[in-house]
Design an enzyme around this catalytic site. Structure first.
Site, PDB file in Angstrom:
ATOM      1  N   ARG A   1      39.193  43.527  37.246  1.00  0.00           N
ATOM      2  CA  ARG A   1      40.484  43.039  36.783  1.00  0.00           C
ATOM      3  C   ARG A   1      40.720  43.541  35.367  1.00  0.00           C
ATOM      4  NH1 ARG A   1      40.808  42.486  41.323  1.00  0.00           N
ATOM      5  NH2 ARG A   1      41.587  40.746  42.592  1.00  0.00           N
TER       6      ARG A   1
ATOM      7  N   GLU B   1      50.486  45.224  36.130  1.00  0.00           N
ATOM      8  CA  GLU B   1      50.568  46.084  37.306  1.00  0.00           C
ATOM      9  C   GLU B   1      51.876  45.828  38.034  1.00  0.00           C
ATOM     10  OE1 GLU B   1      47.079  45.529  39.703  1.00  0.00           O
ATOM     11  OE2 GLU B   1      45.702  46.034  38.066  1.00  0.00           O
TER      12      GLU B   1
ATOM     13  N   HIS C   1      45.104  50.540  41.314  1.00  0.00           N
ATOM     14  CA  HIS C   1      44.527  49.363  41.961  1.00  0.00           C
ATOM     15  C   HIS C   1      44.388  49.574  43.470  1.00  0.00           C
ATOM     16  CE1 HIS C   1      43.997  44.733  41.514  1.00  0.00           C
ATOM     17  NE2 HIS C   1      43.130  45.252  42.362  1.00  0.00           N
TER      18      HIS C   1
END
Length: 319
Positions: A239, A268, A287
């Protein structure tokens, strides 16, 4: 009564492909009307999409569901998240508002594999050399061997263990640290537990595998980055907020570390003008640690199973 099923953030437009939605046909309480959104929605667009949703499917933490958002979805009865934990969903608010939350089980190998993709890309300058060849050039960088180098694993849980095992297979000296790591647990894997300071000061590659919490937020800050060798790389597939982003950008700009491989970020999708996008000593991915065929083949059938179970009164993977 028709139940509107809203699927958010299906970036690859594969929810219909992987989900056996026909299993919802003919269920008591149906029909179920599927609404799939492939673009990330925010603010007014998100509020408009959520307004009449009875069931929402959330793809990991792509769209947060804090209390203030949940209060704006008066018809919401079921929230299904991919994965069995989602820090962006306020579970207490869901319980208070009568919204049931269910999850899915997935694979841990996919993120471990991407971690090694980033490590190899950094160590051998794969992205830079690819760009060079396409531009007509040839052999511009000098890589380093992983065999004999030190891998520092921050967090030796399920994912960290997968990454550590691959490091050992490369012939690396693997060390690990986390706040509750027991030396005997690391030793069982062939890994040596070391103090945090030693890990950051001596590792050639530092890779993060911690859950984000108040305790781990900013676990890599100015001091940790300053302790790293100038030739060392930092990798994060966990993260974004585990790292002090401003401190990382400064370390990359000044060359106090060699580079970073990042799959996760504070915000994000990563803003188009974000400084990380222009730093040459980074390898960035959007991601995608969990974004694999194998993971989706597990998640989407379970999403449909969760909805079907909810309709039939069966408690399946309730969070």
């Amino acid at each position: 009564m028709t139940h509107r099923v809203l699927v958010l953030d299906d970036y690859q437009d594969v929810a219909r492909q992987f989900g056996p939605w026909q299993q919802l046909d003919g269920l008591t309480g149906g029909p179920f009307d599927l609404d799939v959104r492939t673009q990330h929605l925010t603010d007014e667009a998100l509020a408009a999409a959520l307004r009449d949703a009875d069931i929402v499917v959330a793809m990991r933490e792509r769209t947060p569901f804090p209390r203030e958002v949940l209060r704006q979805v008066p018809h919401l009865k079921l929230l299904v998240t991919t994965g069995m934990a989602n820090a962006s969903i306020d579970l207490d608010a869901c319980r208070e508002l009568g919204i049931e939350v269910r999850g899915t089980t997935g694979l841990r190998t996919s993120t471990a594999e991407l971690t090694w993709g980033l490590i190899l890309a950094l160590a051998r300058h794969i992205c830079a050399e690819d760009r060079e060849v396409r531009a007509g050039g040839w052999q511009r960088t000098l890589g380093f061997e992983l065999a004999g180098a030190r891998l520092g694993v921050v967090g030796l849980g399920n994912l960290g263990r997968e990454v550590a095992k691959i490091g050992l297979a490369f012939g690396m000296d693997v060390v690990a640290w986390s706040q509750n790591l027991q030396p005997e647990d690391a030793a069982e894997l062939g890994v040596r537990a070391v103090p945090k300071g030693e890990l950051f000061a001596t590792a050639d590659v530092v890779t993060l595998h911690l859950k984000l919490s108040d305790r781990t937020r900013g676990v890599v800050g100015v001091d940790e980055l300053a302790a790293m060798q100038r030739t060392a790389y930092l990798v994060n597939t966990s993260r974004g907020p585990l790292i002090d982003e401003s401190a990382l950008i400064e370390a990359l700009r000044t060359g106090s570390i060699a580079g970073a491989g990042l799959d996760v970020f504070d915000i994000e999708p990563l803003p188009a003008t974000h400084p990380l996008r222009t730093l040459p000593n980074t390898v960035l991915t959007p991601h995608v640690g969990y974004v694999t065929t194998g993971t989706y083949q597990r998640w989407w059938p379970q999403v449909v199973e969760n909805i079907r179970g909810w309709a039939e009164g069966q408690a399946i993977r309730v969070l």
